[in-house]
Write an enzyme that holds these catalytic residues in place. Structure first.
Site, short mmCIF file in Angstrom:
data_model
loop_
_atom_site.label_atom_id
_atom_site.label_comp_id
_atom_site.label_asym_id
_atom_site.label_seq_id
_atom_site.Cartn_x
_atom_site.Cartn_y
_atom_site.Cartn_z
N LYS A 208 104.16 96.55 50.31
CA LYS A 208 105.45 95.92 50.36
C LYS A 208 106.33 96.59 51.43
O LYS A 208 106.55 97.99 51.29
CB LYS A 208 106.01 96.64 48.71
CG LYS A 208 107.84 96.11 48.75
CD LYS A 208 108.02 96.62 47.20
CE LYS A 208 109.45 96.21 47.06
NZ LYS A 208 109.98 96.32 45.66
N ARG A 218 118.29 91.60 45.59
CA ARG A 218 119.35 92.74 45.12
C ARG A 218 120.58 91.94 44.84
O ARG A 218 121.47 92.95 43.72
CB ARG A 218 119.34 93.39 46.41
CG ARG A 218 118.06 94.25 46.69
CD ARG A 218 117.81 94.88 47.95
NE ARG A 218 116.74 95.40 48.13
CZ ARG A 218 116.59 96.04 49.31
NH1 ARG A 218 117.40 96.16 50.32
NH2 ARG A 218 115.19 96.67 49.65
N LYS A 232 115.51 101.35 52.44
CA LYS A 232 114.44 102.04 51.45
C LYS A 232 113.42 102.37 52.38
O LYS A 232 111.93 102.22 52.03
CB LYS A 232 114.03 100.70 50.66
CG LYS A 232 115.05 100.55 49.48
CD LYS A 232 114.48 99.57 48.29
CE LYS A 232 115.44 99.30 47.13
NZ LYS A 232 115.13 98.46 46.05
N GLU A 248 96.90 101.58 52.17
CA GLU A 248 97.57 101.28 50.89
C GLU A 248 96.79 100.43 49.89
O GLU A 248 96.68 101.08 48.49
CB GLU A 248 99.08 100.55 50.86
CG GLU A 248 100.04 101.53 51.74
CD GLU A 248 100.61 102.38 50.57
OE1 GLU A 248 100.32 102.40 49.60
OE2 GLU A 248 101.86 103.02 51.22
N LYS A 263 103.66 91.38 49.98
CA LYS A 263 105.27 91.20 49.90
C LYS A 263 105.90 91.44 51.03
O LYS A 263 105.99 92.94 51.31
CB LYS A 263 105.65 91.78 48.61
CG LYS A 263 107.17 91.80 48.38
CD LYS A 263 107.47 92.25 47.11
CE LYS A 263 108.88 92.38 46.74
NZ LYS A 263 109.50 93.00 45.72
N SER A 289 112.45 86.59 47.37
CA SER A 289 113.73 85.57 47.37
C SER A 289 114.30 85.09 48.67
O SER A 289 114.93 83.99 48.63
CB SER A 289 114.90 86.70 46.67
OG SER A 289 115.09 87.93 47.49
N TYR A 328 109.77 81.41 43.11
CA TYR A 328 110.70 80.77 42.47
C TYR A 328 110.84 79.42 42.62
O TYR A 328 111.53 78.78 41.56
CB TYR A 328 112.16 81.32 43.11
CG TYR A 328 112.16 83.06 43.12
CD1 TYR A 328 112.83 83.33 42.04
CD2 TYR A 328 111.77 83.55 44.35
CE1 TYR A 328 112.89 85.02 42.08
CE2 TYR A 328 111.96 84.98 44.16
CZ TYR A 328 112.39 85.68 43.36
OH TYR A 328 112.70 87.31 42.98
C1 PBG Z 1 112.57 96.02 43.52
C2 PBG Z 1 112.08 94.88 43.72
C3 PBG Z 1 112.30 94.15 44.61
C4 PBG Z 1 111.99 92.81 44.90
C5 PBG Z 1 111.08 92.91 43.58
N1 PBG Z 1 111.01 94.36 43.08
C6 PBG Z 1 113.59 94.51 45.81
C7 PBG Z 1 113.38 95.58 46.49
O1 PBG Z 1 112.40 96.43 46.85
O2 PBG Z 1 114.54 95.90 47.00
C8 PBG Z 1 112.16 91.87 45.66
C9 PBG Z 1 111.72 90.51 45.23
C10 PBG Z 1 112.39 89.40 45.82
O3 PBG Z 1 112.99 89.44 47.04
O4 PBG Z 1 112.15 88.31 45.64
N2 PBG Z 1 111.62 97.10 43.07
#
Ligand code: PBG
Length: 342
Positions: A208, A218, A232, A248, A263, A289, A328
């Site tokens: 990630k 968010r 983050k 990882e 992701k 997203s 989505y």
């Molecule tokens: C949070 C989480 C995130 C997403 C899935 N779980 C966002 C982040 O790490 O800030 C993102 C999913 C998306 O953008 O569609 N643990």
């Protein structure tokens, strides 16, 4: 059909070999297609929220809504009717319930637990995936426990394990740790096993990246305001790195993950391909997203053909090596696929 041939080009194998022959007619293109997209490949993320009679638009994700639990029934029934195999819940938690240590995550009656039960009651066969991370529950918007100005790895592991048990007890099928703490897959696996949840799967967000593509998400879960100006990057990966991604993945597989997620999706197809080649392990792409919103906005402007662009992006995930795709667009795609079969 007979066509005039141009014999003056006799270089190499042309004109004997013409790759366009297989592409000429639709049946032939279908016969030789190397990858297929099926409804079985799809996972649909659903945002849930408090209140009653709420179906509120996520402004940064046109066409996506947050549902209160009483409105969730209809959505779950709709998703089931499309034969989408699994859904993933993401909660927008009320501000009053957010704390520094995100303790609402451990409430056995929290939004996610209730949503799991609703979904299982409507369709026990549809897979339910729940996120293990604290960001919807913390007042600072981070995925872990903030201690001395840092996200403390080991303190966080403790609460994540408890969160996983709360979700497993509520009936989820798959625990999806998305927090990027070190050692969490092993810790969660052991805790699940100790509590008798030996068959609860772990779909680990193994890779990630610290990505700007999560911006609209968010907003959807209401963690962006809390997170203002705090990144983050101390736990999510640097987009410059790929060797690290394979460390990882290797760790998560060895720690007991059943599937891995990569992701975001589209900007990181190279990682998906290499992951599949190196590990040959169930690999899920997350079209996040920001990818959704980017595509959707351009469709709305009339600059992309909706069906073609969506199917193209999802097929690219399959070609890259993904087994499943969190997207989505899942309901739209499932509906189109049903119509294609008929
Ligand atoms: C949070 C989480 C995130 C997403 C899935 N779980 C966002 C982040 O790490 O800030 C993102 C999913 C998306 O953008 O569609 N643990």
């Amino acid at each position: 059909m007979k066509q005039p041939s141009n014999k003056q080009f006799s270089i190499n194998s042309f004109p004997r070999i013409r790759l366009r022959r297989n592409r000429l007619l639709k049946f032939s293109r279908n016969l030789v297609s190397e990858n297929n997209l099926s409804v079985n490949d799809l996972i649909y993320p659903i945002f849930i929220t408090y209140g009653s009679n709420v179906k509120e638009a996520v402004s940064s994700m046109p066409g996506i809504y947050r549902f209160s639990l009483d409105q969730l029934h209809k959505e779950i029934e709709y998703i089931s009717s499309l034969n989408i195999p699994a859904i993933a819940f993401f909660p927008k938690i009320e501000d009053e319930l957010k704390t520094t240590n995100g303790k609402e995550a451990l409430n056995k009656n929290n939004l996610v637990c209730k949503a799991i039960k609703i979904s299982k009651k409507i369709n026990p066969d549809m897979g339910v995936i729940t996120d293990v991370a604290l960001d919807p529950y913390t007042d600072h918007g981070h995925d872990g426990i903030l201690y001395n100005g840092q996200i403390d790895n080991d303190l966080t592991l403790d609460i994540l394990c408890k969160q996983a048990i709360v979700q497993a007890e509520a009936g989820c099928d798959i625990i999806a740790p998305s927090d990027m703490m070190d050692g969490r897959v092993a810790a969660i696996r052991d805790t699940l096993d100790d509590h008798g949840f030996v068959n609860t799967q772990i779909m680990s967000y193994a890779v990630k990246y610290a990505s700007s593509f999560y911006g609209p998400f968010r907003e959807a879960v209401g963690s962006s305001l809390n997170l203002t100006r705090k990144s983050k990057k101390s736990y999510q990966m640097d987009p410059a790195n790929s060797a690290e991604a394979f460390r990882e993945i290797r760790l998560d597989i060895n720690e007991g993950a059943d599937m891995i997620i990569i992701k975001p999706g589209m900007p990181y197809l190279d990682i998906i391909t290499r992951a599949k080649q190196e590990f040959n392990f169930p690999t899920i792409a997350y079209q996040v997203s920001g990818e959704y919103s980017m595509i959707k906005c351009v469709i709305q402007n009339g600059w992309f053909d909706k069906e073609n662009i969506i199917f193209e992006t999802l097929m690219c995930f399959k070609r890259a090596g993904a087994d499943g795709i969190i997207t989505y667009f899942a309901p739209y795609v499932a509906k189109k696929l049903i119509n294609k079969v008929l």
